[in-house]
Design an enzyme around this catalytic site. Sequence first.
Site, mmCIF file in Angstrom:
data_model
loop_
_atom_site.group_PDB
_atom_site.id
_atom_site.type_symbol
_atom_site.label_atom_id
_atom_site.label_comp_id
_atom_site.label_asym_id
_atom_site.label_seq_id
_atom_site.Cartn_x
_atom_site.Cartn_y
_atom_site.Cartn_z
ATOM 1 N N TYR A 63 11.933 45.684 40.092
ATOM 2 C CA TYR A 63 11.482 44.456 40.745
ATOM 3 C C TYR A 63 10.451 44.780 41.814
ATOM 4 O O TYR A 63 10.320 45.920 42.258
ATOM 5 C CB TYR A 63 12.657 43.667 41.336
ATOM 6 C CG TYR A 63 13.312 44.270 42.546
ATOM 7 C CD1 TYR A 63 12.886 43.939 43.829
ATOM 8 C CD2 TYR A 63 14.369 45.169 42.427
ATOM 9 C CE1 TYR A 63 13.489 44.487 44.953
ATOM 10 C CE2 TYR A 63 14.976 45.711 43.548
ATOM 11 C CZ TYR A 63 14.528 45.372 44.805
ATOM 12 O OH TYR A 63 15.123 45.912 45.912
ATOM 13 N N CYS A 64 9.712 43.751 42.227
ATOM 14 C CA CYS A 64 8.722 43.864 43.289
ATOM 15 C C CYS A 64 8.596 42.504 43.971
ATOM 16 O O CYS A 64 9.509 41.681 43.881
ATOM 17 C CB CYS A 64 7.380 44.353 42.750
ATOM 18 S SG CYS A 64 6.602 43.214 41.590
ATOM 19 N N ARG A 65 7.485 42.229 44.597
ATOM 20 C CA ARG A 65 7.323 40.957 45.298
ATOM 21 C C ARG A 65 7.164 39.799 44.319
ATOM 22 O O ARG A 65 7.757 38.753 44.479
ATOM 23 C CB ARG A 65 6.136 41.007 46.256
ATOM 24 C CG ARG A 65 5.964 39.724 47.077
ATOM 25 C CD ARG A 65 4.755 39.752 47.982
ATOM 26 N NE ARG A 65 3.510 40.067 47.300
ATOM 27 C CZ ARG A 65 2.791 39.194 46.606
ATOM 28 N NH1 ARG A 65 3.179 37.965 46.477
ATOM 29 N NH2 ARG A 65 1.680 39.583 46.017
#
Length: 98
Positions: A63-65
């Site tokens: 995951y990331c932003r």
Amino acid sequence: MLSDTYTPCDQLSRAIQEGAQLIDVRSAAECADGMLPEAINLPLDEIEAASERLDFDRTLLLYCRSGQRSEMARQKLAEMGHRDCRNIGAYSTFERCA
């Protein structure tokens, strides 16, 4: 992994209980504001060099932003031979699970 009958938090918890490794591909500065429990921070630009920190026998949940960098990381890991690597998208979807 994904199902309409479970919340994103339920799905994430279940995947981790089943042995998935949670990877946050945001920068260290972004992670300083919060990370998901049990996640390791492995910024996108360090994915290839840090493959020894990853267990290629486990499902990797990235995951990331926004989901964009985690998709790029998923593609890189697939090119490196990882068979079960999933982009779960944005941190904001799961931050309330913490």
